[in-house]
Scaffold this motif. Structure first.
Motif, mmCIF file in Angstrom:
data_model
loop_
_atom_site.group_PDB
_atom_site.id
_atom_site.type_symbol
_atom_site.label_atom_id
_atom_site.label_comp_id
_atom_site.label_asym_id
_atom_site.label_seq_id
_atom_site.Cartn_x
_atom_site.Cartn_y
_atom_site.Cartn_z
ATOM 1 N N ALA A 68 0.818 -1.220 -0.051
ATOM 2 C CA ALA A 68 -0.014 0.233 0.015
ATOM 3 C C ALA A 68 0.858 1.349 -0.035
ATOM 4 O O ALA A 68 0.821 2.267 -0.771
ATOM 5 N N ILE A 69 1.884 1.007 0.805
ATOM 6 C CA ILE A 69 2.744 2.487 0.884
ATOM 7 C C ILE A 69 3.568 2.659 -0.498
ATOM 8 O O ILE A 69 3.607 3.734 -0.996
ATOM 9 N N ALA A 70 3.961 1.425 -0.900
ATOM 10 C CA ALA A 70 4.666 1.795 -1.966
ATOM 11 C C ALA A 70 3.610 2.303 -3.236
ATOM 12 O O ALA A 70 4.274 3.035 -4.218
ATOM 13 N N ALA A 71 2.584 1.704 -3.297
ATOM 14 C CA ALA A 71 1.510 2.104 -4.431
ATOM 15 C C ALA A 71 1.166 3.560 -4.500
ATOM 16 O O ALA A 71 1.233 4.444 -5.263
ATOM 17 N N ILE A 72 1.048 3.992 -3.072
ATOM 18 C CA ILE A 72 0.921 5.708 -2.934
ATOM 19 C C ILE A 72 2.089 6.499 -3.144
ATOM 20 O O ILE A 72 1.856 7.367 -4.051
ATOM 21 N N SER A 73 3.180 5.824 -2.864
ATOM 22 C CA SER A 73 4.454 6.562 -3.160
ATOM 23 C C SER A 73 4.507 6.640 -4.797
ATOM 24 O O SER A 73 4.992 7.716 -5.328
ATOM 25 N N VAL A 74 4.494 5.684 -5.374
ATOM 26 C CA VAL A 74 4.493 5.491 -6.770
ATOM 27 C C VAL A 74 3.688 6.489 -7.494
ATOM 28 O O VAL A 74 3.911 7.478 -8.520
ATOM 29 N N SER A 75 2.296 6.545 -7.040
ATOM 30 C CA SER A 75 1.514 7.264 -7.548
ATOM 31 C C SER A 75 1.828 8.903 -7.415
ATOM 32 O O SER A 75 1.631 9.868 -8.349
ATOM 33 N N ILE A 76 2.313 9.309 -6.291
ATOM 34 C CA ILE A 76 2.664 10.682 -6.034
ATOM 35 C C ILE A 76 3.806 11.060 -6.815
ATOM 36 O O ILE A 76 3.745 12.213 -7.425
ATOM 37 N N VAL A 77 4.847 10.290 -6.843
ATOM 38 C CA VAL A 77 5.875 10.617 -7.755
ATOM 39 C C VAL A 77 5.421 10.689 -9.078
ATOM 40 O O VAL A 77 6.025 11.770 -9.527
ATOM 41 N N ILE A 78 4.880 9.896 -9.592
ATOM 42 C CA ILE A 78 4.568 9.951 -11.184
ATOM 43 C C ILE A 78 3.529 11.080 -11.471
ATOM 44 O O ILE A 78 3.928 12.003 -12.272
ATOM 45 N N ASN A 79 2.560 11.325 -10.632
ATOM 46 C CA ASN A 79 1.800 12.310 -10.936
ATOM 47 C C ASN A 79 2.267 13.419 -10.745
ATOM 48 O O ASN A 79 2.386 14.338 -11.627
ATOM 49 N N LEU A 80 2.882 13.925 -9.637
ATOM 50 C CA LEU A 80 3.712 15.142 -9.368
ATOM 51 C C LEU A 80 4.949 15.505 -10.353
ATOM 52 O O LEU A 80 5.181 16.582 -10.713
ATOM 53 N N GLY A 81 5.644 14.369 -10.527
ATOM 54 C CA GLY A 81 6.709 14.542 -11.564
ATOM 55 C C GLY A 81 6.340 14.837 -12.954
ATOM 56 O O GLY A 81 6.805 15.965 -13.381
ATOM 57 N N VAL A 82 5.284 14.484 -13.366
ATOM 58 C CA VAL A 82 5.033 14.910 -14.803
ATOM 59 C C VAL A 82 4.563 16.178 -14.801
ATOM 60 O O VAL A 82 4.747 16.825 -15.531
ATOM 61 N N GLN A 83 4.000 16.722 -13.684
ATOM 62 C CA GLN A 83 3.508 18.010 -13.686
ATOM 63 C C GLN A 83 4.379 19.077 -13.545
ATOM 64 O O GLN A 83 4.690 20.101 -14.043
ATOM 65 N N LEU A 84 5.339 18.770 -12.456
ATOM 66 C CA LEU A 84 6.146 19.886 -12.004
ATOM 67 C C LEU A 84 7.321 19.955 -13.113
ATOM 68 O O LEU A 84 7.921 21.052 -13.199
ATOM 69 N N PHE A 85 7.728 18.856 -13.715
ATOM 70 C CA PHE A 85 8.909 18.695 -14.732
ATOM 71 C C PHE A 85 8.324 19.216 -16.177
ATOM 72 O O PHE A 85 9.011 18.874 -17.145
ATOM 73 N N SER A 86 6.867 18.994 -16.285
ATOM 74 C CA SER A 86 6.136 19.534 -17.322
ATOM 75 C C SER A 86 6.580 18.193 -18.540
ATOM 76 O O SER A 86 6.876 18.565 -19.592
ATOM 77 N N ILE A 87 6.451 17.116 -18.138
ATOM 78 C CA ILE A 87 6.955 15.886 -18.913
ATOM 79 C C ILE A 87 5.937 15.645 -20.029
ATOM 80 O O ILE A 87 4.702 15.347 -19.318
ATOM 81 N N ALA A 88 6.247 15.552 -21.107
ATOM 82 C CA ALA A 88 5.077 15.403 -22.102
ATOM 83 C C ALA A 88 5.418 13.983 -22.571
ATOM 84 O O ALA A 88 6.257 13.301 -23.073
ATOM 85 N N LEU A 89 4.378 13.102 -22.075
ATOM 86 C CA LEU A 89 4.130 11.576 -22.181
ATOM 87 C C LEU A 89 3.771 11.365 -23.796
ATOM 88 O O LEU A 89 3.231 12.311 -24.540
ATOM 89 N N PRO A 90 4.398 10.061 -24.295
ATOM 90 C CA PRO A 90 4.074 9.875 -25.728
ATOM 91 C C PRO A 90 2.585 10.017 -25.997
ATOM 92 O O PRO A 90 1.831 9.523 -25.146
#
Lengths: 176, 498
Positions: free
Chosen positions: B437-459
């Motif tokens: 559970a902790i791993a899943a929440i952490s992964v979701s925060i990292v990916i969601n926040l990372g994509v937005q904060l670093f303006s990552i354009a996904l394919p």
């Protein structure tokens, strides 16, 4: 069941990576409308889907299986009767059928440049709006009509009441 | 009637606002405890819960953003609406029954409460509470901003209020919202949801009829006009293409069962057996409301292409322009009231769960004993959250900051990625572990926040929330399989067997 779910999720990831690995022949997410700002157009549909048609087909099929497997997870093993399995299988087949019909009619339009209209929309779009959405109604029906058979039977209610009574007893014995 | 258009609209919206204030006053008398404030004492009937579930789902997005997206990009965005039936069915099969049982046995008042009990972990509670608070702030700020902008556009249409500014409109909007959320908590929220849901259904049905009549040939003629301009726009994947569309299907469809403002409603019904009625009511309400999303978007796109109207400055203006050009004043008034209903029904749900996160979920592990007078604290948290979210909304509007966009990214996708594994799978699989559970929440925060904060354009323009959800599901199951399952309390184990 959980391993099957994991396998389908991994397969879906594979399909996503397969799609991503294909370089599109045209801008895949559309281009600005040449005359109207605030509008995006799709442009050459054939060029932009050509390389990802197959992975997209697999991807969405996996998504439908994910939903189906999760519903199995939500029904207690002792309640997974033949009626439940038949109902779920039919729902899943309806959803898959609508998806394949959508892709087939879309492919036909790409081939011919022509489309018929059903309920106000191009045929392929009608499969999306009414077929995929409508197929899911069978899941709703499965829930409503199967409620007392495999969702929450009268026996389940009795078992739950027993849990409540036991908890109340524990709390009265040890309020902390 | 036409010359009094704006006045009629203001009267309709005014009647609706007065009604919600009245419900708040009525609910004040029924709200005596924190349990009443957060879960309505588990006493609600199926019609109230059914309308509350669907109206909380469809925020201002369904009545403004959605039609705007169809105007801008064709049928692509409908891949967010089409999985609704599947998503609701999934939520009812996997979440509704168990969360209601756990809620009654353990007297839980929030989703973090339920998950802390299930995983035996205060870390899970705090992480879930933080996730909810971040998502709520973003969502709430955008809802308040939407309400303020719409109210200003309505009032500015009348000479007497031509100069009224956004800040004033924000204060009016949030005051009404805060009043009934403060006084009546979830009781006020769900009973206003009942009214809001009925208004939304009526508004959407009437608009669909009006939109279908704009072209002599109905929606088919509108589709044909669009097809002549750019066939892809009206074909199933719209202008944005297949990858974005099917990604949305998965993220939104699965995400229904992870949205805290939806699943907490499952803790409030009187009897578990009522779920049998609540599911079809919810699906009906949502399906009718989506008719507005489809019809206005398609028709407005077609009339602009056809040259009947000049291009819109902003896609989000599609609904207001449609109402001013093609709807009679009374219909426009009902629809604007429906629009406020859609926004407020979601905003009040967020206020409630956000207040629970602030004064109950996040502090609980650090306090030695429960707060005294939890009800007063809950009301205080409602006020604080309203003020902060309004501040964020206005700051973003005036200073063009990315803050709302960033926090807005912690919207549906964030809730879905962080909570779907824990709620949907965790409540039904005994092998789910705390570490998973902790791993899943952490992964979701990292990916969601990372994509937005670093303006990552996904394919292919894929949403970050989709990638986060897929990743968090795989991580949750995989990590749970390789880590030791924690002992499940006896009562919860019995519930998971039911």
């Amino acid at each position: 069941m959980i391993l099957a779910l994991l396998a389908v999720l991994i397969a879906m990831s594979g399909a996503v990576l397969w799609a991503v690995a294909q370089p599109p022949d045209a801008p895949a997410a559309g281009i600005p409308h040449p005359e109207i700002s605030a509008m995006t157009i799709g442009g050459d549909g054939r060029a932009r889907i050509h390389s990802i048609f197959a992975p997209a087909l697999v991807w969405q099929s996996c998504a439908i299986f994910v939903f189906a497997l999760m519903i199995v997870l939500g029904v207690a093993p002792r309640h997974r009767s033949a009626r439940f399995w038949v109902g779920l299988a039919l729902s899943t087949l309806c959803a898959l059928g609508a998806w394949f019909a959508l892709m087939a009619s879309y492919a036909q339009y790409l081939e011919t440049g022509q489309t018929g209209y059903v309920l106000g929309f191009p045929t392929a779009s009608s499969w999306m709006l009414f077929g995929i959405w409508g197929a899911s109604l069978s899941l709703c029906a499965l829930y409503v009509f199967g409620f007392r058979s495999f969702v929450f039977t009268h026996e389940d209610e009795t078992r739950f009441q027993a849990v409540l009574d036991e908890r109340a007893q524990q709390l009265s014995d040890d309020p902390s | 009637m036409e010359e009094h258009r704006q006045l009629i609209i203001i009267i309709c919206v005014g009647i609706y606002m007065v009604l919600t204030i009245g419900i708040g006053i009525w609910a004040l008398r029924r709200t005596k405890s924190a349990s009443d404030f957060f879960v309505a004492g588990r006493s609600l009937g199926p019609l109230v819960v059914g309308m509350a579930v669907f109206s909380s789902t469809l925020s201002g997005f369904g009545f403004v953003g959605g039609p705007g997206l169809v105007y801008a990009t064709g049928l692509s965005s409908l891949w967010m609406a089409v999985p609704s039936t599947m998503g609701y069915a999934l939520a009812f099969f996997l979440v509704a029954k168990r969360i209601r049982m756990i809620s009654e046995v353990r007297d839980t008042i929030s989703l973090p409460d339920v998950l802390a009990a299930r995983f035996g972990s205060e870390t899970v509670r705090v992480l879930t509470g933080i996730t909810i608070l971040l998502g709520v702030l973003g969502y709430l700020a955008t809802q308040i901003l939407a309400m303020s902008i719409v109210l200003r556009s309505i009032l500015n249409g009348m000479e007497a209020f031509a100069d009224i500014g956004l800040v004033t409109c924000a204060l009016i909007s949030v005051s009404v919202l805060m009043f009934y959320a403060f006084t009546g908590g979830i009781v006020a929220s769900v009973y206003t949801d009942l009214v809001q849901g009925l208004v939304m259904i009526a508004a959407a049905a009437l608009v669909f009829v009006a939109a279908s009549a704009v072209f002599d040939g109905g929606l088919q003629e509108a589709s044909e006009v669009i097809f002549q301009d750019d066939p892809e726009t009206i074909m199933p994947f719209g202008a944005l293409g297949v990858s974005i569309s099917v990604a949305w299907f998965f993220m939104i469809g699965l995400g229904f069962a992870g949205q805290p403002h939806i699943v907490t409603k499952f803790m409030m019904n009187r009897k578990i057996s009522d779920n049998r009625l609540i599911l079809p009511l919810t699906i009906f309400g949502y399906a009718v409301s989506v008719l507005l999303w489809v019809s206005i978007g398609v028709v407005m796109h077609a009339v602009v292409i056809d040259g009947q109207l000049p291009p819109l400055e902003s896609a989000d203006a599609a609904v207001s322009v449609f109402l001013s050009m093609f709807a009679n004043p009374l219909l426009a008034g009902v629809v604007f009231a429906g629009l406020f209903a859609a926004i407020m029904s979601t905003a009040d749900a967020f206020l409630n769960i956000g207040a629970a996160a602030i004064m109950h979920d996040i502090p609980k592990p650090f306090l030695k004993r429960p707060l005294r007078n939890e009800l007063a604290w809950a009301r205080g948290a409602t006020v604080v959250l309203s003020v902060v979210a309004t501040g964020i909304a206005l700051y973003s509007f005036y200073y063009g900051g990315q803050l709302v966009a960033v926090l807005g990214a912690f919207g549906w996708g964030m809730f879905a990625a962080a909570l779907v594994p824990l709620v949907v799978i965790g409540l039904n699989w005994k092998g789910a572990t705390r570490i998973g559970a902790i791993a899943a929440i952490s992964v979701s925060i990292v990916i969601n926040l990372g994509v937005q904060l670093f303006s990552i354009a996904l394919p292919y323009g894929m949403a970050g929330g989709f990638v986060a959800l897929l990743a968090s599901l795989i991580v949750f199951i995989s990590v749970s399989l390789v880590t030791r399952a924690d002992p499940i309390p006896d009562d919860l184990e019995k519930i998971m067997d039911i």
